[in-house]
Motif scaffolding. Structure first.
Motif, PDB file in Angstrom:
ATOM      1  N   ALA A 149       4.283 -13.511  -6.333  1.00 51.50           N
ATOM      2  CA  ALA A 149       5.910 -13.652  -6.202  1.00 51.50           C
ATOM      3  C   ALA A 149       6.731 -12.674  -7.464  1.00 51.50           C
ATOM      4  O   ALA A 149       8.024 -12.034  -6.365  1.00 51.50           O
ATOM      5  N   CYS A 150       5.719 -12.786  -8.713  1.00 53.30           N
ATOM      6  CA  CYS A 150       6.525 -11.549  -9.545  1.00 53.30           C
ATOM      7  C   CYS A 150       6.682 -10.199  -9.252  1.00 53.30           C
ATOM      8  O   CYS A 150       7.106  -9.326  -9.919  1.00 53.30           O
ATOM      9  N   HIS A 189      12.594 -13.511  -6.209  1.00 53.16           N
ATOM     10  CA  HIS A 189      11.246 -13.354  -6.577  1.00 53.16           C
ATOM     11  C   HIS A 189      10.164 -14.174  -5.119  1.00 53.16           C
ATOM     12  O   HIS A 189       9.422 -14.214  -5.058  1.00 53.16           O
ATOM     13  N   ASP A 196       7.088  -6.268  -7.562  1.00 58.60           N
ATOM     14  CA  ASP A 196       7.252  -5.778  -6.559  1.00 58.60           C
ATOM     15  C   ASP A 196       6.957  -5.374  -5.339  1.00 58.60           C
ATOM     16  O   ASP A 196       7.245  -5.371  -3.659  1.00 58.60           O
ATOM     17  N   LYS A 246       9.247 -14.769  -0.853  1.00 57.53           N
ATOM     18  CA  LYS A 246       8.523 -13.968  -0.327  1.00 57.53           C
ATOM     19  C   LYS A 246       8.532 -15.269   0.762  1.00 57.53           C
ATOM     20  O   LYS A 246       8.371 -15.871   0.738  1.00 57.53           O
TER      21      LYS A 246
END
Length: 350
Positions: free
Chosen positions: A219-220, A163, A222, A165
């Motif tokens: 962050a979760c 996750h 896609d 970034k």
């Protein structure tokens, strides 16, 4: 005892304030270029290479440590408020990487023979208050006697490597979303000259003490490809880092960039930080501002932000969900400000 007449304002003790204290991007690049190569183990997922927000070190398949530090001189005169702003700014780097903060260490440099101990204590309490809000302890730190007051944090967090970034994964076609309004440096310049209205101060404080918690949720997704936070290098500087790291170009629509209510007015009145000019000198070769927009646009887009908003590069189909996450967490100024396009790293502003 009333010491109002003898105790200096915090902003009078600093030659710069907030993230406007940062070394200019071009100067920093030259300093780092002169350093010998360091150790780069495979577990070091993020280091110096793309000027990202924090270092990331993988410890197992599901966990990586996120480590950052941020500190600066006062941007405001109220001790508690200064501590709150500095702590919020430091913790932001963890959120910008998609992480969750775990604990902090305080970095404190104070002119102990100039400032009352109550003032220094107020700064530390402001930082502790924000850490309580973020749900983390201040587990230690370091103090020195210094000429100028300095406060900040080391912050340690965790992120799932899947996750994470970075600021270097933007893709052509992505939309650019900015989470907070711009103009913090301009407001602080007016404050230093006693020209900022009380209501404007409340606006400044509300923005700079709002934790960038959406980062952990983003962050979760896609469809979120790259994230950074906009701080001392201004909107253009931090977007330039995304473009260089990702090998892409960007287009911005100035009319869509959220501004603090009186930012434009204050620029026209001459309240501009020295960091704005240093920023422009560092990356102007990467920026093309459309004719007719005027110098005030350049000033606003190079204005150093202290505890600024997250800048998100996401797929078009993810825009609605990203905006919803920001709005649900109280980020009322969030806006789609442009897009990522193919091309050599650079930014066009229309």
């Amino acid at each position: 005892m009333n010491t109002t007449s003898t105790v200096p304002r915090l902003t009078q003790l600093s030659h710069g304030g907030g993230c406007g204290c940062k070394i200019a991007p071009a100067v920093l690049e030259k300093i780092l270029a002169g350093l010998p190569p360091g150790i780069v183990p495979p577990q070091l997922l993020v280091g110096n290479e793309t000027a990202d927000d924090a270092a990331v070190y993988q410890i197992n398949a599901q966990q990586a440590i996120v480590a950052t530090t941020d500190f600066f001189m006062p941007i405001v005169d109220d001790p508690h408020d200064f501590g709150c702003i500095a702590a919020t700014n430091a913790i932001s780097d963890i959120y910008a990487m998609g992480g969750t903060p775990l604990f902090a260490l305080a970095l404190v440099g104070m002119p102990v023979n100039v400032l009352p101990l109550e003032t220094i204590g107020g700064i530390l309490e402001g930082g502790a208050a924000v850490c309580r809000q973020a749900g983390i302890p201040i587990a230690g730190g370091h103090t020195i006697d210094s000429v100028e007051p300095i406060y900040g944090l080391v912050v340690i967090g965790l992120v799932n490597p899947g996750h994470l970034k970075r600021n270097s994964a933007a893709r052509p076609g992505d939309r650019l979303i900015l989470g907070k309004a711009v103009g913090v440096g301009i407001y602080s310049a007016a404050l230093k000259q006693d020209k900022l209205h009380a209501t404007d101060y409340e606006t400044l404080l509300a923005s700079t003490t709002q934790l960038n918690t959406p980062g952990s949720v983003l962050a979760c997704l896609d469809g979120v490809h790259a994230v950074t936070d906009v701080t001392g290098f201004g909107v253009l500087g931090h977007l330039a880092e995304i473009c260089k790291g990702s090998g892409v170009a960007a287009r911005l629509r100035f009319a869509d960039i959220p501004l603090l209510p009186r930012a434009s007015e204050l620029v026209e009145a001459g309240f501009i930080t020295g960091a704005s000019a240093r920023n422009w000198a560092s990356y102007s070769h990467l920026v093309n501002i459309a004719d007719g927009l005027g110098n005030s646009v350049r000033t606003l887009l190079t204005d150093p932000q202290t505890s600024g908003g997250l800048l998100v590069s996401c797929a078009p189909e993810s825009v609605t969900e990203v905006l919803s996450i920001f709005l649900q967490q109280g980020f009322t100024h969030v806006s789609v400000i442009g897009e990522i396009v193919e091309g050599d790293p650079g930014i066009a502003v229309a």
